[in-house]
Design an enzyme around this catalytic site. Structure first.
Site, PDB file in Angstrom:
ATOM      1  N   TYR A 107     -22.892  25.601  34.081  1.00 33.77           N
ATOM      2  CA  TYR A 107     -23.820  25.631  32.955  1.00 33.77           C
ATOM      3  C   TYR A 107     -25.246  25.913  33.393  1.00 33.77           C
ATOM      4  CZ  TYR A 107     -26.164  24.623  28.564  1.00 33.77           C
ATOM      5  OH  TYR A 107     -26.939  24.746  27.438  1.00 33.77           O
ATOM      6  N   LYS A 163     -10.628  26.242  47.473  1.00 31.13           N
ATOM      7  CA  LYS A 163      -9.687  26.671  46.449  1.00 31.13           C
ATOM      8  C   LYS A 163     -10.335  27.865  45.772  1.00 31.13           C
ATOM      9  CE  LYS A 163      -7.619  25.515  41.989  1.00 31.13           C
ATOM     10  NZ  LYS A 163      -7.487  24.515  40.883  1.00 31.13           N
TER      11      LYS A 163
END
Length: 294
Positions: A107, A163
């Protein structure tokens, strides 16, 4: 320590919306019995965004308690606020996690320098090893390869892996050539886990493994042993299921598919997540049949 098939566990809720501890303990036990090599608690698929802090780390604690050291437990602990992320790392440690899975700030949309400074601040007192989690499709913040390399080179004992859910397969090569084979690269996308492993990946933090843990574990074992024909056959067997898991907002399709393979599993989600639509349910039904799971 971190390799193979590692499910990003769903979080079961009862009909009132409360965390269903019994169902979660059963899920953890089943995952270990089926061959999963590790567990992620409170990741994206675990609806972490709908859990308050107390619930979040209670889920982690229960996961650790049920796993009993048989497989490592990785706790989702990221935040778009650096100070909150630091506190989450301590809470994950207190809950017994073996490592933390950390997204870059979302964000806020920090620059690459801001991303580095965020992780630099976390490194100052992190009590756990950290697996970076790059998922720009959700965070709108992409940890560019040069920034990943900078972070890991600055703190090689702390940032042990990534990841990678960017979907950009060339990054596996970029990371491997710069950081070496000991840097753990885990795919964040089931459907591209095969080429990712060919390029140097050692496993997948998987959505599909919630539903098909044994097949996902067998696939990762085949990759680790360079039995590429067997890996391709398993990839093809699971491919429709990989796709079906994202035909509606996740984890709606995952929880629906869970009820097909484990009829006693609670299907409930927390708003704003909603049950899978008819098209996703039909695709999941067909994919489960094709994979020999239903």
């Amino acid at each position: 320590m971190f390799s193979g098939s590692i499910p990003a566990l769903v979080t079961p809720f009862d009909a009132t919306g409360a965390f269903d501890e019994r169902a979660f303990r059963d899920l953890v036990e089943w995952q270990i019995a089926e061959g999963s090599a590790g567990l992620v608690a409170c990741g994206t698929t675990g609806e972490a965004a709908t859990l308050d802090k107390r619930e979040h780390f209670e889920v982690v604690r229960v996961c650790v308690d049920q796993a009993r050291g048989r497989v490592p437990v990785i706790a989702g602990a990221g935040s778009n606020d650096t100070s909150v992320a630091s506190a989450n790392l301590r809470a994950a440690r207190d809950a017994g996690a073996d490592a933390a899975l950390m997204v870059p700030p979302y964000y806020n949309r920090p620059s690459q320098e801001g991303i580095f400074r965020h992780f630099e601040a976390l490194a100052a007192d992190s009590p756990l090893p950290i697996i970076l989690y790059n998922v720009p499709g959700r965070t709108v913040t992409d940890i560019q390869p040069a920034t990943v390399i900078r972070i890991v080179r600055a703190f090689p004992q702390l940032f042990v892996g990534i990841k990678d859910a960017s979907g950009i397969l060339t990054r596996a090569t970029q990371h491997r050539l710069a950081l070496g084979a000991d840097f753990v690269q885990l795919s964040g996308n089931d459907e591209t886990a095969l080429p990712f492993n060919v390029l140097g990946g050692v496993g997948c933090i998987s959505v599909t493994a919630n539903v098909a843990p044994r097949l996902c574990a067998e696939f990762q074992t085949a990759c680790a042993q360079a039995r590429w024909d067997a890996a391709l056959a398993l990839h093809d067997r699971l491919y429709a299921l990989h796709e079906a898991m994202f035909l509606d907002a996740s984890p709606g399709p995952v929880k629906y598919a869970m009820t097909r393979v484990r009829p006693d599993f609670p299907p409930h989600l927390r708003l704003p997540m909603t049950p899978a639509n008819e098209a996703a349910r039909s695709a999941a039904d067909a994919a489960l049949t094709a994979a020999g799971l239903a």
